[in-house]
Design a protein around this motif. Structure first.
Motif, PDB file in Angstrom:
ATOM      1  N   ALA A 166      32.553 139.519  34.952  1.00 28.71           N
ATOM      2  CA  ALA A 166      33.136 138.674  35.992  1.00 28.71           C
ATOM      3  C   ALA A 166      33.940 137.542  35.367  1.00 28.71           C
ATOM      4  O   ALA A 166      33.648 137.099  34.247  1.00 28.71           O
ATOM      5  N   PRO A 167      34.961 137.042  36.087  1.00 28.67           N
ATOM      6  CA  PRO A 167      35.802 135.962  35.552  1.00 28.67           C
ATOM      7  C   PRO A 167      35.048 134.679  35.238  1.00 28.67           C
ATOM      8  O   PRO A 167      35.543 133.850  34.466  1.00 28.67           O
ATOM      9  N   ASN A 168      33.859 134.500  35.826  1.00 32.93           N
ATOM     10  CA  ASN A 168      33.080 133.289  35.535  1.00 32.93           C
ATOM     11  C   ASN A 168      32.178 133.457  34.320  1.00 32.93           C
ATOM     12  O   ASN A 168      31.279 132.651  34.078  1.00 32.93           O
ATOM     13  N   SER A 169      32.419 134.491  33.547  1.00 30.47           N
ATOM     14  CA  SER A 169      31.663 134.733  32.316  1.00 30.47           C
ATOM     15  C   SER A 169      31.700 133.504  31.417  1.00 30.47           C
ATOM     16  O   SER A 169      32.749 132.886  31.223  1.00 30.47           O
ATOM     17  N   SER A 170      30.542 133.138  30.869  1.00 32.77           N
ATOM     18  CA  SER A 170      30.464 131.995  29.963  1.00 32.77           C
ATOM     19  C   SER A 170      31.061 132.373  28.607  1.00 32.77           C
ATOM     20  O   SER A 170      31.273 133.551  28.294  1.00 32.77           O
ATOM     21  N   TRP A 171      31.288 131.364  27.765  1.00 34.32           N
ATOM     22  CA  TRP A 171      31.786 131.647  26.422  1.00 34.32           C
ATOM     23  C   TRP A 171      30.770 132.449  25.614  1.00 34.32           C
ATOM     24  O   TRP A 171      31.149 133.340  24.843  1.00 34.32           O
ATOM     25  N   ASP A 206      36.522 125.335  45.961  1.00 34.40           N
ATOM     26  CA  ASP A 206      36.100 123.941  46.112  1.00 34.40           C
ATOM     27  C   ASP A 206      36.447 123.135  44.859  1.00 34.40           C
ATOM     28  O   ASP A 206      35.637 122.389  44.325  1.00 34.40           O
ATOM     29  N   GLY A 207      37.650 123.323  44.391  1.00 34.69           N
ATOM     30  CA  GLY A 207      38.137 122.720  43.158  1.00 34.69           C
ATOM     31  C   GLY A 207      38.650 123.818  42.249  1.00 34.69           C
ATOM     32  O   GLY A 207      38.191 124.958  42.319  1.00 34.69           O
ATOM     33  N   TYR A 208      39.635 123.506  41.416  1.00 34.47           N
ATOM     34  CA  TYR A 208      40.214 124.529  40.565  1.00 34.47           C
ATOM     35  C   TYR A 208      39.293 124.884  39.395  1.00 34.47           C
ATOM     36  O   TYR A 208      38.702 124.021  38.762  1.00 34.47           O
ATOM     37  N   LYS A 209      39.197 126.199  39.140  1.00 33.03           N
ATOM     38  CA  LYS A 209      38.432 126.728  38.016  1.00 33.03           C
ATOM     39  C   LYS A 209      39.326 127.717  37.278  1.00 33.03           C
ATOM     40  O   LYS A 209      40.302 128.227  37.823  1.00 33.03           O
ATOM     41  N   TRP A 210      38.962 127.997  36.044  1.00 29.14           N
ATOM     42  CA  TRP A 210      39.807 128.858  35.213  1.00 29.14           C
ATOM     43  C   TRP A 210      38.925 129.825  34.443  1.00 29.14           C
ATOM     44  O   TRP A 210      38.031 129.411  33.717  1.00 29.14           O
ATOM     45  N   GLY A 211      39.171 131.125  34.644  1.00 31.66           N
ATOM     46  CA  GLY A 211      38.375 132.140  33.957  1.00 31.66           C
ATOM     47  C   GLY A 211      38.838 132.335  32.525  1.00 31.66           C
ATOM     48  O   GLY A 211      39.224 133.430  32.122  1.00 31.66           O
ATOM     49  N   SER A 212      38.781 131.260  31.740  1.00 27.84           N
ATOM     50  CA  SER A 212      39.381 131.282  30.406  1.00 27.84           C
ATOM     51  C   SER A 212      38.619 132.148  29.415  1.00 27.84           C
ATOM     52  O   SER A 212      39.213 132.886  28.634  1.00 27.84           O
ATOM     53  N   ALA A 213      37.288 132.086  29.422  1.00 30.02           N
ATOM     54  CA  ALA A 213      36.499 132.837  28.446  1.00 30.02           C
ATOM     55  C   ALA A 213      36.648 134.342  28.664  1.00 30.02           C
ATOM     56  O   ALA A 213      36.881 135.110  27.718  1.00 30.02           O
ATOM     57  N   TYR A 214      36.520 134.763  29.919  1.00 32.48           N
ATOM     58  CA  TYR A 214      36.633 136.194  30.235  1.00 32.48           C
ATOM     59  C   TYR A 214      38.017 136.726  29.871  1.00 32.48           C
ATOM     60  O   TYR A 214      38.151 137.775  29.226  1.00 32.48           O
ATOM     61  N   GLY A 215      39.059 136.005  30.272  1.00 29.82           N
ATOM     62  CA  GLY A 215      40.418 136.441  29.973  1.00 29.82           C
ATOM     63  C   GLY A 215      40.687 136.501  28.482  1.00 29.82           C
ATOM     64  O   GLY A 215      41.342 137.427  27.989  1.00 29.82           O
ATOM     65  N   ALA A 216      40.171 135.519  27.736  1.00 29.95           N
ATOM     66  CA  ALA A 216      40.368 135.499  26.289  1.00 29.95           C
ATOM     67  C   ALA A 216      39.709 136.702  25.626  1.00 29.95           C
ATOM     68  O   ALA A 216      40.263 137.295  24.690  1.00 29.95           O
ATOM     69  N   THR A 217      38.517 137.069  26.103  1.00 28.14           N
ATOM     70  CA  THR A 217      37.828 138.237  25.552  1.00 28.14           C
ATOM     71  C   THR A 217      38.665 139.496  25.708  1.00 28.14           C
ATOM     72  O   THR A 217      38.751 140.334  24.796  1.00 28.14           O
ATOM     73  N   LYS A 218      39.291 139.655  26.875  1.00 26.07           N
ATOM     74  CA  LYS A 218      40.122 140.832  27.114  1.00 26.07           C
ATOM     75  C   LYS A 218      41.397 140.799  26.272  1.00 26.07           C
ATOM     76  O   LYS A 218      41.800 141.820  25.690  1.00 26.07           O
ATOM     77  N   ALA A 219      42.028 139.633  26.185  1.00 27.46           N
ATOM     78  CA  ALA A 219      43.247 139.521  25.384  1.00 27.46           C
ATOM     79  C   ALA A 219      42.966 139.808  23.913  1.00 27.46           C
ATOM     80  O   ALA A 219      43.715 140.530  23.238  1.00 27.46           O
ATOM     81  N   LEU A 220      41.879 139.258  23.386  1.00 29.49           N
ATOM     82  CA  LEU A 220      41.530 139.486  21.988  1.00 29.49           C
ATOM     83  C   LEU A 220      41.051 140.920  21.760  1.00 29.49           C
ATOM     84  O   LEU A 220      41.275 141.496  20.685  1.00 29.49           O
ATOM     85  N   GLY A 221      40.397 141.501  22.765  1.00 28.74           N
ATOM     86  CA  GLY A 221      39.996 142.896  22.653  1.00 28.74           C
ATOM     87  C   GLY A 221      41.181 143.814  22.473  1.00 28.74           C
ATOM     88  O   GLY A 221      41.139 144.773  21.676  1.00 28.74           O
ATOM     89  N   GLU A 222      42.267 143.561  23.202  1.00 32.20           N
ATOM     90  CA  GLU A 222      43.478 144.356  23.030  1.00 32.20           C
ATOM     91  C   GLU A 222      43.989 144.266  21.597  1.00 32.20           C
ATOM     92  O   GLU A 222      44.423 145.269  20.999  1.00 32.20           O
ATOM     93  N   ARG A 223      43.910 143.082  21.033  1.00 33.63           N
ATOM     94  CA  ARG A 223      44.455 142.863  19.699  1.00 33.63           C
ATOM     95  C   ARG A 223      43.579 143.498  18.611  1.00 33.63           C
ATOM     96  O   ARG A 223      44.093 144.031  17.614  1.00 33.63           O
ATOM     97  N   VAL A 224      42.259 143.465  18.796  1.00 40.04           N
ATOM     98  CA  VAL A 224      41.397 144.084  17.794  1.00 40.04           C
ATOM     99  C   VAL A 224      41.502 145.607  17.865  1.00 40.04           C
ATOM    100  O   VAL A 224      41.375 146.298  16.844  1.00 40.04           O
TER     101      VAL A 224
END
Length: 289
Positions: free
Chosen positions: A77-82, A146-164
């Protein structure tokens, strides 16, 4: 073909596993997950921890595989922790290290995500309005709850997965060939176009109508029907890699939704993906704007 599916009990893993049960070109399906589950006659269930690089239960299956479809993650899920996202990345790196056992060819399908490019929901799109393999990654989707949030950890995992995946395919001189599929929105169960929420589950409390409209188009245009999901993964497993620009490629994983930013031409050309469904056609047929 002997196909390993990780996350075999999950939403997407179950859909592909059930589809491959009837495929005459699939000799055996090995479905890996962290807990036991019931599967079809062609499927052998393996309980293992992909985050543990020493777990022989999954290692021997990856080493013997002709193809691996990697869906598993610590939290899909996009709310995945680091911490969860780091564990998910470990799973991808571990599998790539063992794929094909160091000697046999192996096709590796990485279930990447639209979230690898989620920054384009709010950032300007490229000049031609299309997102493709060569488009610079901007990972993580910004959403309002209820305020802006950013699924940064989840998205980064996918972006880096493509690169590896690209790095490992190159390091093996193409013994491993990899397809990273930027999967769109594939709901659990029947997954109808008519049940896609225009807000994507976000926007609760957002009052700017222009933002709400932009977000609604972004989320709806990510729809991937069950049928097209299966067509995408089968095409990725069976494609002739000699037609690719590199031993690892990245393709968009959406249905043929009219007017979307996600480019499907590379998926058509490189793996022969032919999507048959279109969210907007289905909504029109149902009388929904």
């Amino acid at each position: 073909m002997r196909v390993v599916i990780t996350g075999g009990a999950g939403n997407l893993g179950s859909k592909l596993r059930e589809h491959l049960e009837t495929a005459d070109w699939v000799e055996e399906i090995v479905a890996i997950d962290v807990a036991p589950f019931t599967a079809g006659k062609k499927t052998r269930v393996v309980v293992a921890d992909l985050a543990d690089p020493y777990d022989e239960r999954w290692r021997r299956e990856a080493q013997a595989a002709d193809g691996i479809v990697h869906y598993a993650s610590a939290n899909p899920a996009p709310n995945s922790s680091w911490a969860e996202s780091a564990a998910s990345f470990d799973m991808t790196a571990n599998l790539l290290e063992q794929a094909g056992g160091g000697s046999k060819p192996c096709r590796f399908i990485f279930a990447s995500s639209n979230h690898a490019m989620g920054g384009y929901k709010d950032a300007p799109l490229p000049a031609d309005g299309k997102l493709r393999m060569s488009t610079p990654q901007i990972s993580g989707t910004r959403y309002y709850d209820d305020g802006y949030k950013w699924g940064s950890a989840y998205g980064a995992t996918k972006a880096l997965g493509e690169r590896v995946c690209a790095a490992r395919a190159a390091a093996t001189n193409g013994r491993i060939t990899a397809v990273s599929t930027r999967i769109g929105w594939c709901q659990r169960g029947e997954n109808l176009a008519t049940t896609i929420a225009g807000s994507g589950g976000g926007d609760r409390g957002e009052t700017d109508q222009a933002v709400i409209k932009r977000n609604g188009l972004w989320y709806r245009n990510m729809w991937l029907s069950n049928g097209d999901h299966n067509r995408l993964m089968v095409a990725a497993l069976r494609a002739d890699a000699s037609k690719w620009p590199a031993p690892a490629i990245v393709v968009s994983g959406m249905s043929n939704n009219t007017g979307m930013a996600w480019d499907l031409e590379e998926a058509r050309e490189w793996i022969g993906y032919v999507p048959e469904d279109n969210l907007w056609a289905d909504l029109k047929a149902a009388g929904i704007d």
